[in-house]
Write an enzyme that holds these catalytic residues in place. Sequence first.
Site, PDB file in Angstrom:
ATOM      1  CB  CYS A   1      42.086  36.785  42.265  1.00 56.10           C
ATOM      2  SG  CYS A   1      42.625  38.496  42.508  1.00 56.10           S
TER       3      CYS A   1
ATOM      4  CG  HIS B   1      37.327  37.604  42.692  1.00 59.58           C
ATOM      5  ND1 HIS B   1      37.581  36.743  43.736  1.00 59.58           N
ATOM      6  CD2 HIS B   1      38.364  38.477  42.658  1.00 59.58           C
ATOM      7  CE1 HIS B   1      38.718  37.085  44.322  1.00 59.58           C
ATOM      8  NE2 HIS B   1      39.206  38.134  43.690  1.00 59.58           N
TER       9      HIS B   1
ATOM     10  CD  GLU C   1      34.915  34.337  43.473  1.00 61.04           C
ATOM     11  OE1 GLU C   1      35.348  35.234  44.224  1.00 61.04           O
ATOM     12  OE2 GLU C   1      35.441  34.055  42.373  1.00 61.04           O
TER      13      GLU C   1
END
Length: 234
Positions: free
Chosen positions: A103, A206, A208
């Site tokens: 990001c 994102h 993760e």
Amino acid sequence: MNTKPIIGIAPNYSYEKKEYTLSEDYVLAIEKAGGCPIVLLPHQALPPFLDGLLLTGGGDIDPLLFGEEPLCQSGEINPLRDACEMRICEAALEKDLPMLGICRGMQVMNIVKGGGIYQDIGVQAGTTLKHIQQAPRSYGTHSIFVEDNTLLTDLWENKRTVVNSLHHQSCSTLGEGFIVSARSADGLIEAIEHKDNRFAVGVQWHPEAMKTEEMGLLFSAFLKAAAEYQQARR
């Protein structure tokens, strides 16, 4: 003796609370992929023992750093974090240290190499998709389309996948050496990679926070490059 690759993670910093903050999702993703994560404090130089660098998501980057005056839509900036991440990102690129930017982290990578970003994609890019989702972070809300002959093409079986979306800024012009790896349906750049570095990849979503096989493959590729760097460094 084999040791896990050491991955430095750049945290956020709160001026108001005088605190460093980091979502555990980043830590868990690195650990699951086989790495040893450590937190890099903003006043530090890039440690020489790192095998990889993870630039995390967060707030807006100071527009003055990419040659623009701030628009009304620009959000809060963090000068300490900006200065640190620009410094360590530039050092990592020079060392060919494997790096994953997420990001905001992708935008930092692009700016360091002379690229630009949209301060607000609704105003400047005329976006037609909802890029700030109202859904759990783990849930994908729009599609991206992978470009041919890129790292993502090698990693993923499908050229189209669904990602989460939590941003109002995005890369506009590419920095030196970067190519586009993926775009959204409205044409926004969703992933970039540096053509001359072993692994310098930025993604606008994102990964993760998404516990999917595809996102796991992305982190595994990052850690594989870090392990190779570790071996070469020794």
